[in-house]
Design an enzyme around this catalytic site. Structure first.
Site, PDB file in Angstrom:
ATOM      1  CG  HIS A   1      -2.196  -0.650   1.189  1.00  0.00           C
ATOM      2  ND1 HIS A   1      -3.203  -0.216   0.445  1.00  0.00           N
ATOM      3  CD2 HIS A   1      -2.419  -1.927   1.199  1.00  0.00           C
ATOM      4  CE1 HIS A   1      -4.144  -1.088   0.412  1.00  0.00           C
ATOM      5  NE2 HIS A   1      -3.647  -2.215   0.660  1.00  0.00           N
TER       6      HIS A   1
ATOM      7  CE  LYS B   1      -7.082  14.193  -0.080  1.00  0.00           C
ATOM      8  NZ  LYS B   1      -7.073  12.915  -0.810  1.00  0.00           N
ATOM      9  NE  ARG B   2      -5.845  10.024   9.862  1.00  0.00           N
ATOM     10  CZ  ARG B   2      -5.590   8.830  10.808  1.00  0.00           C
ATOM     11  NH1 ARG B   2      -6.588   7.816  10.736  1.00  0.00           N
ATOM     12  NH2 ARG B   2      -4.578   9.207  11.537  1.00  0.00           N
TER      13      ARG B   2
ATOM     14  CE  LYS C   1      -3.588  10.941   3.016  1.00  0.00           C
ATOM     15  NZ  LYS C   1      -4.303  10.255   1.897  1.00  0.00           N
TER      16      LYS C   1
ATOM     17  CB  THR D   1     -10.108   4.838  -2.434  1.00  0.00           C
ATOM     18  OG1 THR D   1      -9.988   5.457  -1.032  1.00  0.00           O
ATOM     19  CG2 THR D   1      -9.565   3.800  -2.893  1.00  0.00           C
TER      20      THR D   1
ATOM     21  CE  LYS E   1     -14.418   6.802  -0.718  1.00  0.00           C
ATOM     22  NZ  LYS E   1     -13.556   6.915   0.760  1.00  0.00           N
TER      23      LYS E   1
HETATM   24  C1  LIG Z   1     -12.286   7.235   1.098  1.00  0.00           C
HETATM   25  C2  LIG Z   1     -11.941   7.586   2.516  1.00  0.00           C
HETATM   26  C3  LIG Z   1     -10.734   7.900   2.895  1.00  0.00           C
HETATM   27  C4  LIG Z   1      -9.529   7.885   1.750  1.00  0.00           C
HETATM   28  O1  LIG Z   1      -9.423   9.060   1.369  1.00  0.00           O
HETATM   29  P1  LIG Z   1      -8.156   9.574   0.491  1.00  0.00           P
HETATM   30  O2  LIG Z   1      -8.451  10.723  -0.133  1.00  0.00           O
HETATM   31  O3  LIG Z   1      -8.160   8.652  -0.706  1.00  0.00           O
HETATM   32  O4  LIG Z   1      -7.002   9.506   1.252  1.00  0.00           O
HETATM   33  C5  LIG Z   1     -10.227   8.068   4.121  1.00  0.00           C
HETATM   34  N1  LIG Z   1     -11.282   8.393   5.140  1.00  0.00           N
HETATM   35  C6  LIG Z   1     -12.674   8.113   4.835  1.00  0.00           C
HETATM   36  C7  LIG Z   1     -13.645   8.152   5.915  1.00  0.00           C
HETATM   37  C8  LIG Z   1     -13.050   7.626   3.499  1.00  0.00           C
HETATM   38  O5  LIG Z   1     -14.065   7.518   3.494  1.00  0.00           O
END
Ligand SMILES: *Cc1c(COP(=O)(O)O)cnc(C)c1O
Length: 809
Positions: free
Chosen positions: A355, A542-543, A548, A650, A654
């Site tokens: 990952h 995101k985190r 990031k 991911t 979305k």
């Molecule tokens: C999809 C998702 C992530 C991953 O987000 P990234 O932008 O790909 O880092 C993290 N936390 C939650 C709650 C998510 O639904």
């Protein structure tokens, strides 16, 4: 099952009465939720039972997805959806004076994961069940999930996530299927029956209790299982020996020390914590999981020599990589196999997903710690390493190479290497990421095992992330092109011919506006903050992590703010910037970034001189259920990581599926999104991979050059530490130091100009509504390929060799 509205109404009333002796008017929303959940689980249980019976009877190959994390979120809505009874249930409850949506909001998120990795596991479970693959999850039933985040005075405060406090309607405790897991002690090799056997002494035995959750496939009668393990002492309440010695306190202490194994999820995303408790957690669920798989397998009366024909084990990152040694241990010590046969079965059974390439995330365990906790497992890893090093030496005759590739070296066990050596497939999670693994990070291993490496680009379940979270958009798509896309998400492409159709564009626009208004109301009701649905909703959720680059986003906002201050007539479409991000509790710089976002927000939101053209909102406690609310109303999706650092992402997918326009670096799966949607329908900026890699390799980047030569950057960075943000100058001294004195590891300053230009393009594009809507529709149309149904099809075909099973009822 022929469920009708009337039947559902009467079942629901009965359930409420049986569980709580309450009628609807006397019952709380909590009890209504718990009763409905229990009922929905009942509706799924016959299918669940039948699925298991048919898998066993038909001896189909089954796959077990081992993951430390499953970031599931809520289940009521998605279970209703997959059972095909959402509107039935909504109407039934409406007749009873209950709003289904309000009931759904009562459910606590199952937040048993940190972020993308855990959410991926949850999407995969949904896809496996929905396309009919016999695939189950295996993990830990943490008593506390990822912490709940509160913002106090701009700072993150962590609150324990007691998600089980109202019980969990979805799980079934299977105390009769408990497994013993052993830690510590001594291994006594003895020669018995013509072979060496290994007996354990003075070990600590822990009971692993499985809790099963049904994973309901979409309208296909398939119900797979997520099995999560919880730790208990064997003598239930007391260590009798200590108790009889009168050492009551010690006995109780032991009980708590055992229970602590499954107590809490480690809240670190992408950085590993070398704590012994984490190693215990890993071995605990891996050992329990594999033992229970073997137990079930043996009930089918098939020989162990054919185990790999019927079982696939997938390990999500290196956290469960100890599975390699544990399966070996069980085949050798319990099943009496030879090393060679056990090794063949183990490597044929296990497959591994990598990952990340970030150094701080590569798991390694100190030999001494490992050996003490898992003496027999350690012996097996030593033997695997010895044999592997011999092979490497035979092939290359190069001791340096042997040293570089050894599983055990410099006092540590390298778990990624164990996973690669002990599995038949190693995959990255996006095309770019896999290429970097093959050509740089793991090039030695790629050279040695070229056939093991492959790519499986991540995906997201379109059921949760489109059908459930954006019903208006989903209904419009179905009205326009029929409902084939629900079973075959690639068919979303059928809306592409409508991308220039003004009537369709208007409908898509209205849906986005509606979603934005709903969210604005939610924000007003919950936080008392007013936001303008006519502004551009620009979202980065995101985190929180330096790579990031939330800081780049903030710098872009500050730059725009100063431009507006300098020129109040600057023509821009008003924007609302949303941030949502949890920082690991021990990650100081990430926490300071949260404070920075909130500080800038306070400054800009309260400055009336810019006429409300910019608003910033930090959304507390980013989680799956919050993601489902904010993503459908995003106009702009921020995917701005330093190129090469985000393995896939991911969240990016979305947003795309919900019609946002992405502002992105060519990192992770953004590259594939661009290829799918075309250059004109995504806004790309920043350095590409070769430039990043060359700056890193040659150490030719000097952030201070950019600070000195770009007056915008100088102003922004000086203002961090001169009190102009209305906080003491010391508040952001460390961010300043990180960017200037420590040379800005993730190239924020370098990419700043390109980012600002990209944001200006966004502003211009949004002004041309027809173009914007055409872009938005193209994104939705091309997002189908990122459904995790496609990803899982590929895992199944290329790695697991599992066949789809029709469950007959
Ligand atoms: C999809 C998702 C992530 C991953 O987000 P990234 O932008 O790909 O880092 C993290 N936390 C939650 C709650 C998510 O639904």
């Amino acid at each position: 099952m022929n469920l009708t509205k009337e039947r559902l109404k009467s079942d629901f009333k009965k359930k409420l009465m049986n569980l709580y002796a309450e009628s609807i008017p006397d019952s709380s929303k909590l009890h209504q939720y718990l009763a409905l959940g229990a009922l929905v689980k009942e509706y799924a249980s016959e299918k669940w039972m039948d699925t298991n019976i048919q898998y066993n009877k038909r001896h189909v190959k089954q796959v077990y997805y081992f993951s430390m994390e499953f970031l599931i979120g809520r289940l009521l809505g998605s279970n209703l959806l997959n059972l095909g009874i959402t509107s039935l249930c909504k109407d039934a409850l409406k007749d009873l004076g209950i709003d289904l949506h309000e009931i759904e909001e009562v459910e606590n998120d199952a937040g048993l994961g940190n972020g993308g990795l855990g959410r991926l596991a949850a999407c995969f479970l949904d896809s496996m069940a929905s396309i009919g693959i016999p695939g189950h999850g295996c993990g830990i039933r943490y008593d506390y999930g990822l912490f709940e985040q509160r913002i106090v005075d701009g700072y993150q405060v962590e609150i324990p996530d007691n998600w089980l406090k109202n019980g969990n309607v979805w799980e079934v405790k299977k105390e009769d299927k408990a497994i013993v897991v052993k830690f510590g002690g001594k291994v006594i090799p003895t020669f018995e029956n013509n072979r060496l056997s290994f007996n354990y002494q003075d070990y600590e035995a822990v009971l692993a209790i499985p809790y099963d959750t049904p994973i309901i496939g979409y309208k296909n009668n398939t119900v797979n299982t997520l099995r999560l393990w919880s730790a208990e002492t064997i003598d239930k309440d007391f260590d009798l020996e200590s108790f009889s010695r009168g050492d009551y306190t010690k006995a109780v202490e032991h009980k708590y020390s055992v229970q602590s194994i499954s107590q809490v999820l480690y809240p670190d995303d992408t950085r590993v914590d070398g704590k012994i408790l984490r190693l215990k957690q890993q071995y605990f669920f891996v050992s329990a999981g594999i033992q229970s798989i073997i137990r079930r397998y043996k009930k089918g009366n098939l020989p162990m020599s054919r185990f790999d024909e019927f079982i696939a084990i997938h390990i999500n990152d290196t956290h469960p990589s100890i599975a390699v040694a544990e399966l070996m241990r069980l085949l050798l010590d319990e099943e009496g196999m030879s090393w060679d046969e056990a090794w063949k079965i183990t490597t044929n059974t296990i497959a591994y997903t990598n990952h990340t390439i970030m150094n701080e995330a590569l798991e390694k365990w100190p030999i001494e710690m490992f050996k003490k906790l898992l003496p027999r497992t350690f012996m097996i890893i030593e033997e695997i390493d010895k044999r592997f090093c011999n092979e490497v030496n035979e092939k290359y005759n190069d001791l340096q190479k042997v040293h570089d590739m050894a599983i055990i070296s410099n006092g540590n066990i390298k778990m990624a290497y164990l996973a690669i050596v002990g599995s038949h497939s190693v995959n990255g999670v996006a095309r770019l990421h896999t290429e970097i693994l093959k050509n740089r990070e793991l090039s030695n291993f790629y050279d040695f095992y070229p056939d093991k490496f492959n790519n499986k680009t991540n995906g997201i379940t379109h059921r949760r992330w489109l059908i459930k979270s954006n019903p208006k958009l989903s209904n419009l798509i179905t009205e326009t092109i029929g409902n084939d896309w629900i079973h075959n998400p690639n068919k979303l492409i059928d809306i592409l011919p409508y991308s220039k159709n003004p009537v369709f564009q208007k409908k898509i626009y209205d849906i986005k506006q509606n979603n934005k208004m709903d969210f604005a109301k939610h924000v007003k009701d919950h936080y008392g903050i007013v936001i303008d649905p006519n502004s551009i909703f620009d979202v980065q959720v995101k985190r929180l992590h330096a790579y990031k680059r939330q800081v780049l986003n903030i710098f872009g906002i500050l730059d725009l703010y100063y431009r507006l201050k300098d020129n109040p007539n600057l023509e821009i479409t008003p924007r609302t910037y949303f941030f949502g991000a949890k920082a690991a509790p021990g990650y100081y710089l990430a926490k300071q970034t949260i404070k920075l976002i909130n500080t800038v927000a306070a400054k800009i939101n309260n400055d009336s001189s810019i006429n409300n053209k910019i608003k910033i909102l930090f959304l507390e406690n980013y989680s799956v259920s919050l993601a489902e609310k904010i993503i459908p109303c995003a106009d702009v999706s921020e995917q701005i990581s330093t190129t090469t650092k985000e393995a896939s992402g991911t969240g990016n997918m979305k947003f795309m599926m919900n019609g946002a326009i992405t502002i992105a670096t060519l990192d992770g799966a953004n590259v594939e999104m661009k290829d799918a949607v075309g250059n004109d329908n995504i806004v790309i900026f920043g350095m590409e991979k070769d430039e990043v890699m060359s700056l890193e390799k040659n150490k030719t980047y000097h952030s201070s050059d950019y600070y000195n030569s770009d007056s915008r950057l100088k102003r922004i960075i000086d203002n961090l530490v001169n009190g102009s943000l209305n906080v003491p100058p010391s508040e952001f001294a460390d961010i300043h130091k990180y960017l200037i004195a420590n040379n800005d590891e993730y190239f924020v300053l370098k990419d700043f100009d390109s980012y600002v230009q990209a944001q200006n393009r966004i502003d211009k594009l949004y002004k041309d509504r027809a173009t914007w809507m055409q872009m938005s529709i193209s994104n939705i149309a091309h997002s189908g390929i990122f459904s995790s149904d496609n990803t899982i099809e590929q895992y199944s075909k290329d790695i697991w060799k599992t066949k789809k099973v029709d469950i007959n009822i």
